[in-house]
Enzyme design. Structure first.
Site: not given
Length: 260
Positions: A87, A178, A237
């Site tokens: 991925s 973050d 996936h």
């Protein structure tokens, strides 16, 4: 400036296999596969920046992440490696191969195409933020918090691999959430680099995944002209988790064909 990545190195002879996880994954997700592969070759499993036990840093572009990986190869005195990426990790290894092809013996790209993708992780980020604010005392509480935003239990179990014991005694996320959220637009972009990588490539896709549709194959072959496509029909996936034995066998067959 590159980040000094955390890694697990099995040691051994020959051209190493460097394994790179996907978004919100880590080297730990690959332990069972590494255990199998290390019997025959050196394997280095990597935590990308803001993931696993690697440092947190601003910037999630593929050029930056490829530079981190190249710096690790330099640190480990690896002149050339087979690179396996799943991925997001697949885009990282494609980027490195396009930018520094002389350092890449081959690519194994797991269920990703070298193209931009639409945004599709809003619920996951919302669930992780909710978990973060909830300060769970244990994994049951963490799962309940995640479940308010993420319906699929297998996805919640995957996300929970990012939990660690906090100093307060509860559970906390070890990822740089973050920085990952701020860098998400870059994560959705195509790999870095302009040229094609003409070395040997194995592309593995899940038959039940939408990440590498037939419509993506022309572009894939433009970027990776010497690629061989294998579809694991019963996998989604996370094909290395859905069909681990078939995944391992395909990787070994490919690497053996290069070393024969």
């Amino acid at each position: 400036m590159s980040v000094e990545l955390n890694y697990h190195d099995t040691g051994g002879e020959g051209t190493p296999l460097v394994v790179v996880h996907g978004l919100l994954g880590s080297a730990d997700n690959w332990r069972s596969h590494v255990k199998q592969w290390q019997a025959r070759r050196r394997v280095v499993a990597v935590d990308l920046r803001n993931h696993g036990r690697s440092p947190h840093a601003e910037g999630m572009s593929y050029r930056e992440m490829a530079a981190d990986l190249l710096a690790l190869m330099d640190r480990l005195a690896i002149d050339k490696a087979h690179l396996l990426g799943h991925s997001m990790g697949g885009k990282v290894v494609i980027s490195l191969a396009r930018l520094s092809p002389q350092r890449v013996a081959s690519l194994i790209v797991a269920d990703i195409a070298p193209q931009a993708y639409g945004h599709g992780h809003d619920a996951i980020f919302a669930g992780l933020r909710h978990l973060q604010r909830g300060n769970p005392a244990n994994r049951r509480e963490a799962d309940e918090l995640l479940a308010e935003h993420v319906e699929e239990r297998p996805v919640r179990l995957f996300l929970a691999t990012n939990l660690e014991r906090a100093e307060s005694g509860g559970l906390a996320l070890r990822i740089g959430l973050d920085q990952i959220e701020a860098g998400y637009p870059d994560i959705m972009q195509a790999p870095a680099g302009e040229s094609a990588f003409d070395g040997p490539v194995l592309v593995l896709r899940g038959g039940k995944s939408h990440y590498v549709p037939d419509s993506a194959l022309a572009n894939l072959r433009d970027v990776l002209p010497n690629s061989r496509l294998v579809t694991l029909e019963e996998a989604g996936h996370w094909l290395h988790a859905d069909q681990p034995e078939a995944f391992q066998a395909a990787v070994e067959e490919f690497l053996d064909s290069l070393e024969a």
